[in-house]
Write an enzyme that holds these catalytic residues in place. Sequence first.
Site, short mmCIF file in Angstrom:
data_model
loop_
_atom_site.label_atom_id
_atom_site.label_comp_id
_atom_site.label_asym_id
_atom_site.label_seq_id
_atom_site.Cartn_x
_atom_site.Cartn_y
_atom_site.Cartn_z
N ASP A 39 0.87 -1.18 0.00
CA ASP A 39 0.00 0.00 0.00
C ASP A 39 0.90 1.22 0.00
O ASP A 39 1.43 1.62 1.04
CB ASP A 39 -0.90 -0.02 1.23
CG ASP A 39 -1.73 1.26 1.37
OD1 ASP A 39 -1.84 2.01 0.39
OD2 ASP A 39 -2.27 1.50 2.48
N LYS A 102 2.75 10.91 -4.33
CA LYS A 102 1.65 10.18 -4.98
C LYS A 102 0.69 11.12 -5.70
O LYS A 102 0.03 10.73 -6.66
CB LYS A 102 0.90 9.37 -3.92
CG LYS A 102 -0.15 8.44 -4.46
CD LYS A 102 -0.71 7.58 -3.35
CE LYS A 102 -1.84 6.68 -3.80
NZ LYS A 102 -2.36 5.83 -2.70
N GLU A 238 -7.89 0.67 -4.16
CA GLU A 238 -7.88 0.71 -2.70
C GLU A 238 -9.23 0.36 -2.06
O GLU A 238 -9.26 -0.39 -1.08
CB GLU A 238 -7.38 2.08 -2.24
CG GLU A 238 -5.89 2.27 -2.54
CD GLU A 238 -5.43 3.70 -2.42
OE1 GLU A 238 -6.27 4.57 -2.08
OE2 GLU A 238 -4.23 3.98 -2.65
N ASP A 261 -12.44 6.45 3.05
CA ASP A 261 -10.98 6.38 3.24
C ASP A 261 -10.47 7.77 3.59
O ASP A 261 -10.27 8.63 2.72
CB ASP A 261 -10.32 5.85 1.97
CG ASP A 261 -8.82 5.62 2.14
OD1 ASP A 261 -8.27 6.05 3.17
OD2 ASP A 261 -8.21 5.00 1.26
#
Length: 473
Positions: A39, A102, A238, A261
């Site tokens: 992850d 990211k 995810e 999330d």
Amino acid sequence: MRQEQVLFIVFMGGLLSFIFGFVFQKHLPPPKPTIIGVDLGTTFSCVGAFQAGSGERLVFHPEDNKTTIPSIVAFTPTGILVGREARRQAEVNPENTLFDAKRFIGKSFSGMERDKLQAIYPFHLVRRSNGSINFLVKNAENTPYGSPIPQNIPLPSLPSGQKQDLTTLRLIAPEEVGAIIISRLKEAAEKELTSRFQPVSVHRAVISVPADFDQSQRNATRWAAEIAGLEVMRIVSEPTAAALAYGVDKEPGTSLVLVVDLGGGTLDVSLLRKRNGMFWVLGMAGDNRLGGQDFNRNLKLFLGNKLADLRGGKPITDPGDLQRLSEECEKVKIELSTIHEAEVNVEIEGEKTYNLKVTRDDFEMVNKMLFKRVLLPIDAAIEMGEIKHSEVDSIVLVGGSTRVPRVRELISGHFGGKEVDTRVDPELAVTIGVSIQAGVIGGTWPVPVSAVELPMKDGKISKIQLGTDEDDL
């Protein structure tokens, strides 16, 4: 011997081998995991594996006996720092401490977009001819990472002295930052697997990406893993990984799953329809400037003002003092998820250590407006999925910031008091999910059901961004 007899013998031999393996597998040593689950998060990253035989979900410890590592990389005169080491020196080395990579991976930006982003980050952003963003840093010239600066690339304004010696500067791609973090995760996995088994060398991985990552972003994430020496066997979104961790794929029939999330830097909400181990996305929405870092920032401002009052109105300006205050804010935020009052101890260089009390009510008060923003993407995702709130069967929480009690209360209350699913550590849910997928691909037993991801109903990746000042980025 006739052909029919040969075929019968071969068939019976295979059948007996299968029966023998099934009956006696519990007495056999379990095979070691050969594929890890990664992850690579915006603010924290994690790695795990699926243990054959027992079905144990392994989560490894990249540093300080912690299961997660901050997604931060710093270039210093003594070498590359990763994770908490990099974070601890961020205030004193801001231009060479890289985070949020990211957000840039596999994307292209216009010049105007680059300028708006530069106002947010302390390190230098350089736009390449193809629109991608690189990071301009010192102290990388003796590392395997980065590239020299081409003459035709316009550079941002640099501090005095740096323009005169461009040989000390390098352009670091976001994929290289990801690769450095993944390398640390890979090392941690190999070390802990070796302690359980004989020496283990890991070369394959399943890796997670946000559901709205396009093909370019997915390819760039794959490249980051390959730089780190890993072959990517599968890329899993995810929210699907989180649903796997919670065992949603094993529940019978069709259900609607809302995955919330809330990590360190972003909020992503996905509405999934699950049927017989297959998932497809009905709606996605998010706030790319809402997360635990924002909660910390407000708490830091609140405590900074209190400390200034104790110091006769003198604000904290020393980078080292600010870094210690930042670390205390992170610690206190975590503590206030389980207790109602915490103590803050901040050492001011040349003075003394100041002690303050902060309550959960204080924390909720300074973040009141941020907490309300959590509900906006939830409503947008449900509207996009063309369903009612009452039709949601389960609410799955992902990301360390969903541990905050007020966040859980707001989400539950928004659905009429519906209980949110907290069976899995939200910070590890995605890692556990991709590790399960890694176990499936690796042929472990007992074999869990492999999830199949289907595209959205219109075949496109579409996500609503809410509540940011960077909606056009």
